[in-house]
Write a protein that holds these residues in place. Structure first.
Motif, PDB file in Angstrom:
ATOM      1  N   LYS A 103       0.832  -1.204   0.000  1.00 14.08           N
ATOM      2  CA  LYS A 103       0.000   0.000   0.000  1.00 14.08           C
ATOM      3  C   LYS A 103       0.866   1.254   0.000  1.00 14.08           C
ATOM      4  O   LYS A 103       0.580   2.206  -0.724  1.00 14.08           O
ATOM      5  N   GLN A 104       1.905   1.251   0.798  1.00 14.84           N
ATOM      6  CA  GLN A 104       2.800   2.406   0.864  1.00 14.84           C
ATOM      7  C   GLN A 104       3.502   2.608  -0.483  1.00 14.84           C
ATOM      8  O   GLN A 104       3.548   3.709  -1.013  1.00 14.84           O
ATOM      9  N   TYR A 105       4.045   1.533  -1.043  1.00 16.64           N
ATOM     10  CA  TYR A 105       4.734   1.623  -2.326  1.00 16.64           C
ATOM     11  C   TYR A 105       3.764   2.101  -3.415  1.00 16.64           C
ATOM     12  O   TYR A 105       4.098   2.990  -4.208  1.00 16.64           O
ATOM     13  N   SER A 106       2.582   1.516  -3.469  1.00 20.43           N
ATOM     14  CA  SER A 106       1.591   1.884  -4.493  1.00 20.43           C
ATOM     15  C   SER A 106       1.216   3.349  -4.383  1.00 20.43           C
ATOM     16  O   SER A 106       1.109   4.057  -5.388  1.00 20.43           O
ATOM     17  N   SER A 107       1.014   3.791  -3.170  1.00 15.71           N
ATOM     18  CA  SER A 107       0.646   5.183  -2.943  1.00 15.71           C
ATOM     19  C   SER A 107       1.754   6.128  -3.377  1.00 15.71           C
ATOM     20  O   SER A 107       1.499   7.134  -4.050  1.00 15.71           O
ATOM     21  N   GLU A 108       2.981   5.807  -3.014  1.00 16.35           N
ATOM     22  CA  GLU A 108       4.114   6.668  -3.365  1.00 16.35           C
ATOM     23  C   GLU A 108       4.402   6.665  -4.864  1.00 16.35           C
ATOM     24  O   GLU A 108       4.743   7.694  -5.433  1.00 16.35           O
ATOM     25  N   SER A 109       4.263   5.517  -5.507  1.00 17.77           N
ATOM     26  CA  SER A 109       4.621   5.441  -6.929  1.00 17.77           C
ATOM     27  C   SER A 109       3.500   5.897  -7.850  1.00 17.77           C
ATOM     28  O   SER A 109       3.762   6.273  -9.000  1.00 17.77           O
ATOM     29  N   ALA A 110       2.269   5.915  -7.366  1.00 18.85           N
ATOM     30  CA  ALA A 110       1.136   6.297  -8.215  1.00 18.85           C
ATOM     31  C   ALA A 110       1.298   7.692  -8.790  1.00 18.85           C
ATOM     32  O   ALA A 110       0.958   7.939  -9.951  1.00 18.85           O
ATOM     33  N   SER A 111       1.837   8.597  -8.005  1.00 17.57           N
ATOM     34  CA  SER A 111       1.965   9.977  -8.467  1.00 17.57           C
ATOM     35  C   SER A 111       3.065  10.152  -9.514  1.00 17.57           C
ATOM     36  O   SER A 111       3.104  11.158 -10.220  1.00 17.57           O
ATOM     37  N   SER A 112       3.956   9.180  -9.634  1.00 16.80           N
ATOM     38  CA  SER A 112       5.067   9.339 -10.574  1.00 16.80           C
ATOM     39  C   SER A 112       5.013   8.369 -11.759  1.00 16.80           C
ATOM     40  O   SER A 112       5.949   8.328 -12.543  1.00 16.80           O
ATOM     41  N   VAL A 113       3.929   7.640 -11.925  1.00 18.40           N
ATOM     42  CA  VAL A 113       3.840   6.656 -13.010  1.00 18.40           C
ATOM     43  C   VAL A 113       3.966   7.317 -14.379  1.00 18.40           C
ATOM     44  O   VAL A 113       4.667   6.815 -15.253  1.00 18.40           O
ATOM     45  N   GLU A 114       3.311   8.434 -14.567  1.00 20.24           N
ATOM     46  CA  GLU A 114       3.389   9.109 -15.868  1.00 20.24           C
ATOM     47  C   GLU A 114       4.810   9.608 -16.141  1.00 20.24           C
ATOM     48  O   GLU A 114       5.307   9.503 -17.260  1.00 20.24           O
ATOM     49  N   GLU A 115       5.461  10.106 -15.112  1.00 21.86           N
ATOM     50  CA  GLU A 115       6.842  10.571 -15.256  1.00 21.86           C
ATOM     51  C   GLU A 115       7.761   9.398 -15.601  1.00 21.86           C
ATOM     52  O   GLU A 115       8.637   9.520 -16.468  1.00 21.86           O
ATOM     53  N   ILE A 116       7.551   8.278 -14.966  1.00 23.30           N
ATOM     54  CA  ILE A 116       8.349   7.078 -15.241  1.00 23.30           C
ATOM     55  C   ILE A 116       8.105   6.622 -16.680  1.00 23.30           C
ATOM     56  O   ILE A 116       9.036   6.278 -17.402  1.00 23.30           O
ATOM     57  N   ALA A 117       6.841   6.631 -17.101  1.00 23.38           N
ATOM     58  CA  ALA A 117       6.502   6.214 -18.469  1.00 23.38           C
ATOM     59  C   ALA A 117       7.224   7.081 -19.496  1.00 23.38           C
ATOM     60  O   ALA A 117       7.691   6.582 -20.521  1.00 23.38           O
ATOM     61  N   GLU A 118       7.317   8.375 -19.223  1.00 20.99           N
ATOM     62  CA  GLU A 118       8.028   9.268 -20.140  1.00 20.99           C
ATOM     63  C   GLU A 118       9.510   8.906 -20.228  1.00 20.99           C
ATOM     64  O   GLU A 118      10.103   8.979 -21.302  1.00 20.99           O
ATOM     65  N   LYS A 119      10.096   8.503 -19.129  1.00 20.38           N
ATOM     66  CA  LYS A 119      11.518   8.153 -19.112  1.00 20.38           C
ATOM     67  C   LYS A 119      11.799   6.867 -19.881  1.00 20.38           C
ATOM     68  O   LYS A 119      12.839   6.719 -20.498  1.00 20.38           O
ATOM     69  N   ILE A 120      10.872   5.908 -19.818  1.00 19.06           N
ATOM     70  CA  ILE A 120      11.133   4.622 -20.464  1.00 19.06           C
ATOM     71  C   ILE A 120      10.585   4.544 -21.880  1.00 19.06           C
ATOM     72  O   ILE A 120      10.747   3.538 -22.547  1.00 19.06           O
ATOM     73  N   VAL A 121       9.969   5.612 -22.363  1.00 16.69           N
ATOM     74  CA  VAL A 121       9.424   5.597 -23.712  1.00 16.69           C
ATOM     75  C   VAL A 121      10.508   5.311 -24.741  1.00 16.69           C
ATOM     76  O   VAL A 121      10.236   4.766 -25.810  1.00 16.69           O
ATOM     77  N   ASP A 122      11.740   5.626 -24.428  1.00 19.20           N
ATOM     78  CA  ASP A 122      12.843   5.347 -25.341  1.00 19.20           C
ATOM     79  C   ASP A 122      13.028   3.862 -25.616  1.00 19.20           C
ATOM     80  O   ASP A 122      13.651   3.462 -26.586  1.00 19.20           O
ATOM     81  N   PHE A 123      12.490   3.027 -24.743  1.00 13.90           N
ATOM     82  CA  PHE A 123      12.631   1.586 -24.921  1.00 13.90           C
ATOM     83  C   PHE A 123      11.575   1.017 -25.851  1.00 13.90           C
ATOM     84  O   PHE A 123      11.557  -0.167 -26.125  1.00 13.90           O
TER      85      PHE A 123
END
Length: 145
Positions: A121-141
């Motif tokens: 729950k803690q991990y999900s809550s913390e990472s939920a706000s940055s999923v779009e930012e992470i997706a932008e970083k890995i789009v190169d793959f």
């Protein structure tokens, strides 16, 4: 491929039921080890073999490589299901992941992950706000998302 999120309980002996959908992909014997983010990683034999081969190719002259290989392999354990579809999680791995009673079992592509509910729950809550930012970083793959 492993998919889904399942909440289960671990009994006082350290046994955990793995959902049937995930059991099928793991086979009769599989490997459980310390994962990243304070959870456990569970691999079918073929995927474990792939990881082992990749780790062997890493430079053992580097201290960080040796540390990670030790972390990953020294705590690993070969497991199998009992007749009720349960696995016995070794005490060192239960302690590492903080598994006491309520756990989350996740299908994550090539592996299964086991989390304490609180940590998940803690991990999900913390990472939920940055999923779009992470997706932008890995789009190169070019993963097709």
């Amino acid at each position: 491929m492993f998919l889904g999120e399942y909440q289960h309980t671990i009994d006082t002996k350290g046994r955990l039921i793995i959902p049937a959908r995930l059991r099928e992909g793991l086979g009769d014997r599989f490997i459980i080890t310390k994962g990243l983010d304070s959870c456990l990683f569970v691999y079918p034999p073929d995927e474990w073999s792939n990881i082992e081969q990749k780790m062997r190719s890493l430079p053992s002259t580097r201290a960080d490589t040796r540390a990670f290989v030790r972390f990953f392999f020294a705590g690993a354990s070969e497991c199998e299901f009992d007749k009720q579809g349960r696995i016995l999680i070794p005490s060192n791995l239960r302690e590492y992941a903080g598994l006491e009673k309520d756990v989350m079992v996740l299908g994550v592509s090539s592996r299964v992950e086991i989390w304490s509910v609180e940590r998940w729950k803690q991990y999900s809550s913390e990472s939920a706000s940055s999923v779009e930012e992470i997706a932008e970083k890995i789009v190169d793959f070019d993963i097709g998302i």
